[in-house]
Design a protein around this motif. Sequence first.
Motif, PDB file in Angstrom:
ATOM      1  N   UNK A  50      35.859  16.387  85.672  1.00 18.90           N
ATOM      2  CA  UNK A  50      36.139  15.963  84.378  1.00 18.90           C
ATOM      3  C   UNK A  50      35.346  15.976  82.960  1.00 18.90           C
ATOM      4  N   UNK A 147      37.485  -1.201  91.995  1.00 13.33           N
ATOM      5  CA  UNK A 147      38.990  -1.410  92.066  1.00 13.33           C
ATOM      6  C   UNK A 147      39.387  -0.732  93.411  1.00 13.33           C
TER       7      UNK A 147
ATOM      8  N   UNK B  48      42.407  14.672  79.914  1.00 13.22           N
ATOM      9  CA  UNK B  48      41.368  13.919  80.868  1.00 13.22           C
ATOM     10  C   UNK B  48      42.001  13.191  81.729  1.00 13.22           C
ATOM     11  N   UNK B  49      43.249  13.378  82.159  1.00 15.73           N
ATOM     12  CA  UNK B  49      43.791  12.461  83.216  1.00 15.73           C
ATOM     13  C   UNK B  49      43.184  12.804  84.424  1.00 15.73           C
ATOM     14  N   UNK B  50      42.923  12.228  85.385  1.00 11.28           N
ATOM     15  CA  UNK B  50      42.272  12.323  86.859  1.00 11.28           C
ATOM     16  C   UNK B  50      42.807  11.269  87.857  1.00 11.28           C
ATOM     17  N   UNK B  59      45.252   6.146  88.451  1.00 15.06           N
ATOM     18  CA  UNK B  59      44.854   7.071  87.586  1.00 15.06           C
ATOM     19  C   UNK B  59      43.984   6.968  86.590  1.00 15.06           C
ATOM     20  N   UNK B  62      39.817   9.624  80.090  1.00  9.77           N
ATOM     21  CA  UNK B  62      38.679   9.088  79.286  1.00  9.77           C
ATOM     22  C   UNK B  62      39.024   9.204  77.771  1.00  9.77           C
ATOM     23  N   UNK B 140      44.752  -1.385  84.272  1.00  5.25           N
ATOM     24  CA  UNK B 140      44.043  -1.983  85.501  1.00  5.25           C
ATOM     25  C   UNK B 140      42.617  -2.622  85.022  1.00  5.25           C
ATOM     26  N   UNK B 141      42.127  -1.822  84.202  1.00  8.30           N
ATOM     27  CA  UNK B 141      40.656  -1.813  83.908  1.00  8.30           C
ATOM     28  C   UNK B 141      40.137  -0.887  82.841  1.00  8.30           C
ATOM     29  N   UNK B 143      36.548   0.844  81.858  1.00  7.86           N
ATOM     30  CA  UNK B 143      35.250   0.851  82.162  1.00  7.86           C
ATOM     31  C   UNK B 143      34.421   1.643  81.072  1.00  7.86           C
ATOM     32  N   UNK B 144      33.402   1.030  80.329  1.00  2.31           N
ATOM     33  CA  UNK B 144      32.541   1.711  79.478  1.00  2.31           C
ATOM     34  C   UNK B 144      31.751   2.664  80.174  1.00  2.31           C
ATOM     35  N   UNK B 145      31.493   3.826  79.771  1.00  5.39           N
ATOM     36  CA  UNK B 145      30.322   4.643  80.122  1.00  5.39           C
ATOM     37  C   UNK B 145      29.421   4.635  79.086  1.00  5.39           C
ATOM     38  N   UNK B 152      36.331   5.146  80.463  1.00  3.41           N
ATOM     39  CA  UNK B 152      37.415   5.448  81.519  1.00  3.41           C
ATOM     40  C   UNK B 152      38.313   4.247  81.768  1.00  3.41           C
ATOM     41  N   UNK B 154      41.611   2.863  83.410  1.00  2.00           N
ATOM     42  CA  UNK B 154      42.210   2.706  84.656  1.00  2.00           C
ATOM     43  C   UNK B 154      43.608   2.280  84.930  1.00  2.00           C
TER      44      UNK B 154
END
Lengths: 203, 203
Positions: A50, A147, B48-50, B59, B62, B140-141, B143-145, B152, B154
């Motif tokens: 990605x 998770x 960017x769905x992964x 799933x 970004x 769900x969450x 997540x900072x990159x 990200x 989630x």
Amino acid sequence: MLITESELKNMDRIRRLNIINSITGIKPANLIGTQNKQGNHNLAIFSSVVHLGSDPALLGFITRPTGEVPRNTLDNIVETECYTINHVPIDMIQAAHQTSAKYPESLSEFEQCGFDEQYLETFNAPFVKQANIKIGMQLAEIMPIKRNGTQLVIGEIKLMKLATELISKEGYINLEQAQSAGISGLNSYYQLHLLESFPYARP
Amino acid sequence: MLITESELKNMDRIRRLNIINSITGIKPANLIGTQNKQGNHNLAIFSSVVHLGSDPALLGFITRPTGEVPRNTLDNIVETECYTINHVPIDMIQAAHQTSAKYPESLSEFEQCGFDEQYLETFNAPFVKQANIKIGMQLAEIMPIKRNGTQLVIGEIKLMKLATELISKEGYINLEQAQSAGISGLNSYYQLHLLESFPYARP
């Protein structure tokens, strides 16, 4: 057909796995090439590469939980901090799929599955000669996704190799002409047909 | 054509952006639907769905750095904790691309771009009626990159809607039959042609 949360939970495990793996839509078919310090090669297919950002040029991919299966690709990346990402050409989808078989660490999927290694510049990981688009990556960071025990492997682009005619003057890469394959789920391979490129959208 | 790190750094900014955005291969074309607590809708295209995992069914996607541009999609997801992911059908790629234009928050891209809202069960976000594959997601969450200020996002799958004939008994989804589109870079749209499904690979 409406699949609710409880129907999803009670579904046959394999059917559920296949649906969830293909529900996001088309995924890129990439072979990741690595080697360990002893020079043993590894090649494995990944559908989770990605784009994370362009400046710096960062790409990510998702690894399955460590411990679940041997993770030669990840072990090698941690050891050497570099790896290659290679587009699967549509005429090699069967060979590319075969890299997902669980070969012992001592065997190279390059040899076992019929791909040739190629080395570019001084880059310390093997590229796939048959791929029309090749990317040399340097490990930047591994982010655990707590998770579910997977990991997001983040790397920076160091090198790219592709035929000049695949890139337009604007920088668009023609994936149909590159014969790059797509994947749905874990098992299904797709050919890509370019429909149209649109200009930057304004209200 | 070999593009080294220094050539990449010195390249024209737009050409660089386009190359890096298309170098990973094909990406899924998805519309993410949200609403805020006032009931204002938002619809935006994401490539960017992964897939992150199947059990739980997670799933990710970004988002661009916050602060860079208004992020109605992300703001709404934080506010309501739910969103929909809808496959772009190939006959609506131009309308889907148009959702990337910067409309003011008060305008709904559903109306502006010609999509119809659909509500399923008690799910608190709008689906795209014209999409052949629709997914209801619960946050769900996030997540900072840190490396580039992206995030990200989630989520867990709560609901799926698609025609029964698109899923095989094994759970494979036929993306060609679903008329789902692919994206390369930021601007180019692809049609998908199913080549072959292979069995689980063994050495």
